[in-house]
Write a protein that holds these residues in place. Sequence first.
Motif: not given
Length: 368
Positions: A126-128, A149-153, A155-160, A178-180
């Motif tokens: 998964i990349t996104h 926030g969960m993705l940033r902490s 899975h920081p490599q994933l794009k949201f 919000w890491n969007v």
Amino acid sequence: GPLTTSDAVKRRMAVDVGSRDGDFLAVAKRTRERLLRIAETSQEDGYECILMQGAGSMALEAMLGSSIPRQGGKLLIVSNGSYGERQEKICERLGIPFVAARHPWNAPVTAEMVSALLDKHSAEGITHVSMVYHETTAGVLNAVEQVGGMLRSRHPQLKFIVDSISSFGAYRLPARAWNVHYLAGSGNKCIEGVPGFAFVIAHRDSLLEVEGCSRSLALDLQDQWRFMEKTGQFRFTPPTQSILGFDQALDEWDEEGGLEGRAGRYRENYNILADGMQALGFQFFVQDAASRGFIITTFQVPESQKEKWDFNRFYDLLKESGFVIYPASLPPATASGVAAFRVGNIGQLFPSDVRAFLEEVKKVLQDM
């Protein structure tokens, strides 16, 4: 949408203007800047706003088709309604690899759900990650801030990626905070413009690192952005009147108090509607009040009306009184035998309109 608009918005559109006219190009540039401000970001923060001709679905398809790399890209779509499932159809048509995770339509998508899904599919590349902010199908608000926030902490490599088409301008969505990485919106929703164009707000580095991956010419985000940056123009004929009307709608959004003022009116509309419909015996399809948005609400008809319920007659009688509602959109497994419909609270609607609507519903029920 489309929804009710102000007289001033309609008047602003009553003019012919060339797509390369300097005054129009100034409006288009200003519109891009103002939309970035609503997303609480800017070009200086590393974000771009790309205007796209067409409905919100065109922006959504442009966003998905221009953000997932052709080699090695894979999207996790977390859905709880037909608009999330529309993303699956887009990916199928465009040949984008994806994993679909469908959830009940009357409950929100949470960070815990997404985290568990990423653990489950950790070996699938998964990349996104994509989801809908406000799922209009049933009127559910999803936990975009917490997921980002969960993705940033974790899975920081994933794009949201966020579909904010029905919520932008009424619910806060600070893209950077919000890491969007990508969000889609439309001119004819909570800003109260008319159909004709939509937009994508994108993290510039994320946008450019996959340049050339678009599966479409007309919906190529990077090509559209570069052309706008170079010339100020659209690559193809823009909906000039729609964008002029939107400029006026943005003025009115500001005059109402921005997001706080617009959301405040919609929330008041919703509260009056919810209380009034409950008093008439209607039930909520989304039972948890905290999960309901204030944009649109799905109601199930009273027990006393179920045997004789005729939605078309209900609709027509309300329309004769000047009120137009939406049919219900329920999961196939649920829809059979369930009498329901939806009522929107957005557009140029005010508490007095909602109270008048409730009076008409009461009269229609008596007539039925």
